[in-house]
Design a protein around this motif. Structure first.
Motif, PDB file in Angstrom:
ATOM      1  N   SER A   1      31.985 -77.977  35.603  1.00  9.28           N
ATOM      2  CA  SER A   1      32.033 -79.320  36.199  1.00  9.28           C
ATOM      3  C   SER A   1      31.445 -80.391  35.295  1.00  9.28           C
ATOM      4  O   SER A   1      31.604 -81.583  35.571  1.00  9.28           O
ATOM      5  CB  SER A   1      31.271 -79.328  37.534  1.00  9.28           C
ATOM      6  N   LEU A   2      30.776 -79.984  34.208  1.00 12.41           N
ATOM      7  CA  LEU A   2      30.063 -80.940  33.369  1.00 12.41           C
ATOM      8  C   LEU A   2      30.876 -81.319  32.133  1.00 12.41           C
ATOM      9  O   LEU A   2      31.575 -80.477  31.569  1.00 12.41           O
ATOM     10  CB  LEU A   2      28.723 -80.340  32.909  1.00 12.41           C
ATOM     11  N   PRO A   3      30.757 -82.573  31.693  1.00 20.28           N
ATOM     12  CA  PRO A   3      31.397 -82.956  30.431  1.00 20.28           C
ATOM     13  C   PRO A   3      30.612 -82.405  29.251  1.00 20.28           C
ATOM     14  O   PRO A   3      29.406 -82.200  29.335  1.00 20.28           O
ATOM     15  CB  PRO A   3      31.334 -84.489  30.460  1.00 20.28           C
ATOM     16  N   ALA A   4      31.305 -82.143  28.150  1.00 17.09           N
ATOM     17  CA  ALA A   4      30.638 -81.712  26.920  1.00 17.09           C
ATOM     18  C   ALA A   4      30.238 -82.969  26.165  1.00 17.09           C
ATOM     19  O   ALA A   4      31.054 -83.577  25.475  1.00 17.09           O
ATOM     20  CB  ALA A   4      31.562 -80.839  26.082  1.00 17.09           C
ATOM     21  N   THR A   5      28.980 -83.344  26.299  1.00 16.44           N
ATOM     22  CA  THR A   5      28.537 -84.607  25.729  1.00 16.44           C
ATOM     23  C   THR A   5      27.071 -84.526  25.366  1.00 16.44           C
ATOM     24  O   THR A   5      26.394 -83.534  25.660  1.00 16.44           O
ATOM     25  CB  THR A   5      28.773 -85.763  26.729  1.00 16.44           C
ATOM     26  N   VAL A   6      26.586 -85.546  24.706  1.00 16.26           N
ATOM     27  CA  VAL A   6      25.163 -85.714  24.425  1.00 16.26           C
ATOM     28  C   VAL A   6      24.777 -87.123  24.862  1.00 16.26           C
ATOM     29  O   VAL A   6      25.616 -88.023  24.885  1.00 16.26           O
ATOM     30  CB  VAL A   6      24.816 -85.509  22.939  1.00 16.26           C
ATOM     31  N   PRO A   7      23.510 -87.332  25.233  1.00 13.47           N
ATOM     32  CA  PRO A   7      23.126 -88.656  25.732  1.00 13.47           C
ATOM     33  C   PRO A   7      23.259 -89.780  24.712  1.00 13.47           C
ATOM     34  O   PRO A   7      23.480 -90.924  25.090  1.00 13.47           O
ATOM     35  CB  PRO A   7      21.662 -88.452  26.147  1.00 13.47           C
ATOM     36  N   PHE A   8      23.113 -89.480  23.422  1.00  9.16           N
ATOM     37  CA  PHE A   8      23.151 -90.522  22.405  1.00  9.16           C
ATOM     38  C   PHE A   8      24.107 -90.133  21.275  1.00  9.16           C
ATOM     39  O   PHE A   8      24.171 -88.972  20.891  1.00  9.16           O
ATOM     40  CB  PHE A   8      21.754 -90.740  21.788  1.00  9.16           C
ATOM     41  N   VAL A   9      24.814 -91.112  20.769  1.00  7.28           N
ATOM     42  CA  VAL A   9      25.589 -90.921  19.543  1.00  7.28           C
ATOM     43  C   VAL A   9      24.661 -91.231  18.377  1.00  7.28           C
ATOM     44  O   VAL A   9      24.151 -92.348  18.248  1.00  7.28           O
ATOM     45  CB  VAL A   9      26.823 -91.846  19.505  1.00  7.28           C
ATOM     46  N   GLY A  10      24.414 -90.245  17.539  1.00  7.87           N
ATOM     47  CA  GLY A  10      23.447 -90.402  16.462  1.00  7.87           C
ATOM     48  C   GLY A  10      23.918 -91.371  15.394  1.00  7.87           C
ATOM     49  O   GLY A  10      25.133 -91.553  15.184  1.00  7.87           O
ATOM     50  N   PRO A  11      22.977 -92.000  14.691  1.00  9.36           N
ATOM     51  CA  PRO A  11      23.371 -92.899  13.601  1.00  9.36           C
ATOM     52  C   PRO A  11      24.150 -92.185  12.501  1.00  9.36           C
ATOM     53  O   PRO A  11      25.026 -92.773  11.872  1.00  9.36           O
ATOM     54  CB  PRO A  11      22.033 -93.440  13.093  1.00  9.36           C
ATOM     55  N   GLU A  12      23.850 -90.900  12.292  1.00  6.68           N
ATOM     56  CA  GLU A  12      24.598 -90.158  11.276  1.00  6.68           C
ATOM     57  C   GLU A  12      26.079 -90.058  11.654  1.00  6.68           C
ATOM     58  O   GLU A  12      26.955 -90.154  10.785  1.00  6.68           O
ATOM     59  CB  GLU A  12      24.006 -88.752  11.106  1.00  6.68           C
ATOM     60  N   THR A  13      26.354 -89.861  12.954  1.00  4.13           N
ATOM     61  CA  THR A  13      27.735 -89.817  13.422  1.00  4.13           C
ATOM     62  C   THR A  13      28.435 -91.137  13.153  1.00  4.13           C
ATOM     63  O   THR A  13      29.594 -91.177  12.694  1.00  4.13           O
ATOM     64  CB  THR A  13      27.770 -89.505  14.932  1.00  4.13           C
ATOM     65  N   GLN A  14      27.730 -92.230  13.415  1.00  2.03           N
ATOM     66  CA  GLN A  14      28.309 -93.552  13.180  1.00  2.03           C
ATOM     67  C   GLN A  14      28.509 -93.813  11.680  1.00  2.03           C
ATOM     68  O   GLN A  14      29.501 -94.432  11.278  1.00  2.03           O
ATOM     69  CB  GLN A  14      27.416 -94.624  13.792  1.00  2.03           C
ATOM     70  N   GLU A  15      27.584 -93.330  10.866  1.00  2.08           N
ATOM     71  CA  GLU A  15      27.740 -93.501   9.420  1.00  2.08           C
ATOM     72  C   GLU A  15      28.958 -92.751   8.904  1.00  2.08           C
ATOM     73  O   GLU A  15      29.710 -93.255   8.058  1.00  2.08           O
ATOM     74  CB  GLU A  15      26.474 -93.034   8.700  1.00  2.08           C
ATOM     75  N   ARG A  16      29.178 -91.543   9.422  1.00  2.00           N
ATOM     76  CA  ARG A  16      30.369 -90.789   9.008  1.00  2.00           C
ATOM     77  C   ARG A  16      31.644 -91.514   9.430  1.00  2.00           C
ATOM     78  O   ARG A  16      32.622 -91.572   8.681  1.00  2.00           O
ATOM     79  CB  ARG A  16      30.322 -89.376   9.603  1.00  2.00           C
ATOM     80  N   ALA A  17      31.620 -92.099  10.635  1.00  2.00           N
ATOM     81  CA  ALA A  17      32.804 -92.793  11.133  1.00  2.00           C
ATOM     82  C   ALA A  17      33.111 -94.051  10.324  1.00  2.00           C
ATOM     83  O   ALA A  17      34.279 -94.370  10.073  1.00  2.00           O
ATOM     84  CB  ALA A  17      32.617 -93.147  12.610  1.00  2.00           C
ATOM     85  N   ARG A  18      32.045 -94.762   9.903  1.00  4.48           N
ATOM     86  CA  ARG A  18      32.274 -96.005   9.161  1.00  4.48           C
ATOM     87  C   ARG A  18      32.362 -95.777   7.656  1.00  4.48           C
ATOM     88  O   ARG A  18      32.704 -96.693   6.906  1.00  4.48           O
ATOM     89  CB  ARG A  18      31.190 -97.036   9.496  1.00  4.48           C
ATOM     90  N   GLY A  19      32.070 -94.560   7.210  1.00  7.47           N
ATOM     91  CA  GLY A  19      32.194 -94.229   5.806  1.00  7.47           C
ATOM     92  C   GLY A  19      31.141 -94.843   4.919  1.00  7.47           C
ATOM     93  O   GLY A  19      31.337 -94.978   3.712  1.00  7.47           O
ATOM     94  N   ALA A  20      30.013 -95.213   5.497  1.00 11.02           N
ATOM     95  CA  ALA A  20      28.938 -95.835   4.716  1.00 11.02           C
ATOM     96  C   ALA A  20      27.621 -95.674   5.459  1.00 11.02           C
ATOM     97  O   ALA A  20      27.583 -95.604   6.691  1.00 11.02           O
ATOM     98  CB  ALA A  20      29.232 -97.312   4.484  1.00 11.02           C
ATOM     99  N   ALA A  21      26.549 -95.636   4.694  1.00  2.51           N
ATOM    100  CA  ALA A  21      25.218 -95.553   5.289  1.00  2.51           C
ATOM    101  C   ALA A  21      24.803 -96.923   5.827  1.00  2.51           C
ATOM    102  O   ALA A  21      25.296 -97.969   5.377  1.00  2.51           O
ATOM    103  CB  ALA A  21      24.210 -95.084   4.248  1.00  2.51           C
ATOM    104  N   PHE A  22      23.905 -96.915   6.795  1.00  2.00           N
ATOM    105  CA  PHE A  22      23.362 -98.162   7.313  1.00  2.00           C
ATOM    106  C   PHE A  22      22.357 -98.741   6.329  1.00  2.00           C
ATOM    107  O   PHE A  22      21.605 -98.011   5.674  1.00  2.00           O
ATOM    108  CB  PHE A  22      22.675 -97.937   8.662  1.00  2.00           C
TER     109      PHE A  22
END
Length: 370
Positions: A12-33
């Protein structure tokens, strides 16, 4: 066998985590913050003594950590003038939250929290089948009266309260929390999350006997002590409740380097004082940046500042997205009306100046998108 036989609850539960990590966002944007100001980490870092202790302990990392966390519990007991029997060490407050919920909450049991408060707690409650009831914030503060009244109304076994609060940075006087305990149902436990209490004004910590069976307090080395990556937290409560953690906890969950680092950090109160001074300076600077851009920084007793963007959540999200596009990692609350804000972690001058440079363009971009 074609598929694992998951429990109905897991299905019944979604496969998720409470926060999207900055590393995940860096991979998506192709650059470090350029500036990492979204996770409420202590960018000023841990005590040099803690770093040295962790480096030394790493040579013995082939050994398991002490499953009783004996030295750290003894030191924490001396620091708080308590018995070690009042203290449980775990893998950050997040790990301890999971253990406590596992001990108390069965499928269908009711739990009360504030709408928009720390989502990892909710994640654990849902993971054990608990039923969450929420009450709204009042003037950007968690509402003690409503929390405890709702607990009585729904027969809650557990109430969650963060003081100081995440995500708003607001706080209650500790004495007011203790006085409000008289209105907590007798069969309900208060979980008081004091992750940011070292950053708060004197009198914020609840002046309560650790043997008081009405509550359990949780603290961490992740914030003021600068050890978020080491995952070290601890709970303060009556001995019977502390001992119950041994029924469910991962006894080898604490690694040797983290244990050694936390012990050294606790013993270096001069470094803690240095960090707290840096946090005070950073909070002031974030307030100045907000003011220079026609925004309002909310009072904070934490190592972050919530900035009211002056409109709704859609506008705040556009500001956040525009900051991220410029390499500034920040976050925002996820529930109304707190989600009119963005949340900026305290950091060194270079990071805050990068934020100051990016914010005007972010506001222009957000306004154009309306």
């Amino acid at each position: 066998m074609t598929d694992p036989r998951y429990t109905p609850l897991a299905l019944s539960l979604p496969a998720t985590v409470p926060f999207v990590g900055p590393e995940t966002q860096e991979r998506a944007r192709g650059a470090a913050f350029t500036a990492r100001l979204g996770a409420n980490e202590n960018v000023f870092g841990p005590s040099p003594r803690a770093i040295e202790a962790m480096q030394t302990a790493s040579a013995d990392i082939w050994m398991y950590g002490d499953p009783e966390n004996h030295e750290l519990r003894q030191a924490l007991a001396a620091h708080h003038d308590l018995s070690p029997d009042n203290i449980m060490v775990g893998e950050g407050i997040d790990g301890l939250l999971g253990y406590l919920v596992r001990l108390l909450i069965s499928p269908g049991d009711t739990v009360v929290t504030s709408l928009g408060a720390y989502p990892t707690f909710n994640y654990h409650v849902s993971g054990y089948g608990g039923v969450l009831h929420t009450v709204p914030y009042k003037d950007d503060h968690e509402d003690l009266t409503s929390l405890f009244a709702k607990a009585g109304e729904v027969g809650a076994k557990l109430v969650y309260l963060a003081n100081p609060d995440n995500p708003m940075g607001s706080w209650h006087r500790g004495a007011d929390i203790v006085a409000a305990l008289d209105h907590l149902p007798s069969d309900c436990l208060l979980l008081l999350d004091e992750a940011y209490v070292e950053c708060a004004p004197k009198g914020t910590a609840a002046p309560v006997d650790a043997n008081d069976t009405r509550l359990i307090r949780m603290r961490t080395f992740s914030k003021a002590y600068g050890m978020a990556g080491a995952r070290v937290g601890y709970a303060l409560a009556a001995p019977d409740l502390i001992a119950a953690f041994n029924k469910v906890r991962n006894h080898f969950g604490m690694n040797r380097a983290a244990q050694a680092g936390a012990l050294a950090a606790l013993q270096d109160q001069d470094w803690l004082a240095h960090v707290l001074a840096e946090i005070t300076t950073a909070r002031r600077r974030i307030g100045e940046i907000a003011d220079q851009n026609g925004l309002k920084a909310l009072p904070s007793a934490t190592n972050f500042v919530a900035i009211d963007c002056g409109q709704d959540s859609i506008f705040a999200k556009r500001v956040l997205d525009a900051l991220i596009a410029q390499g500034i990692f920040v976050r925002m609350p996820f529930a109304a009306p707190q989600n009119r804000c963005i949340r900026i972690s305290c950091g060194p001058s270079k990071d805050l100046e990068a934020f100051a440079s990016a914010l005007p363009q972010a506001l222009i971009s957000a306004q154009k998108a309306l």
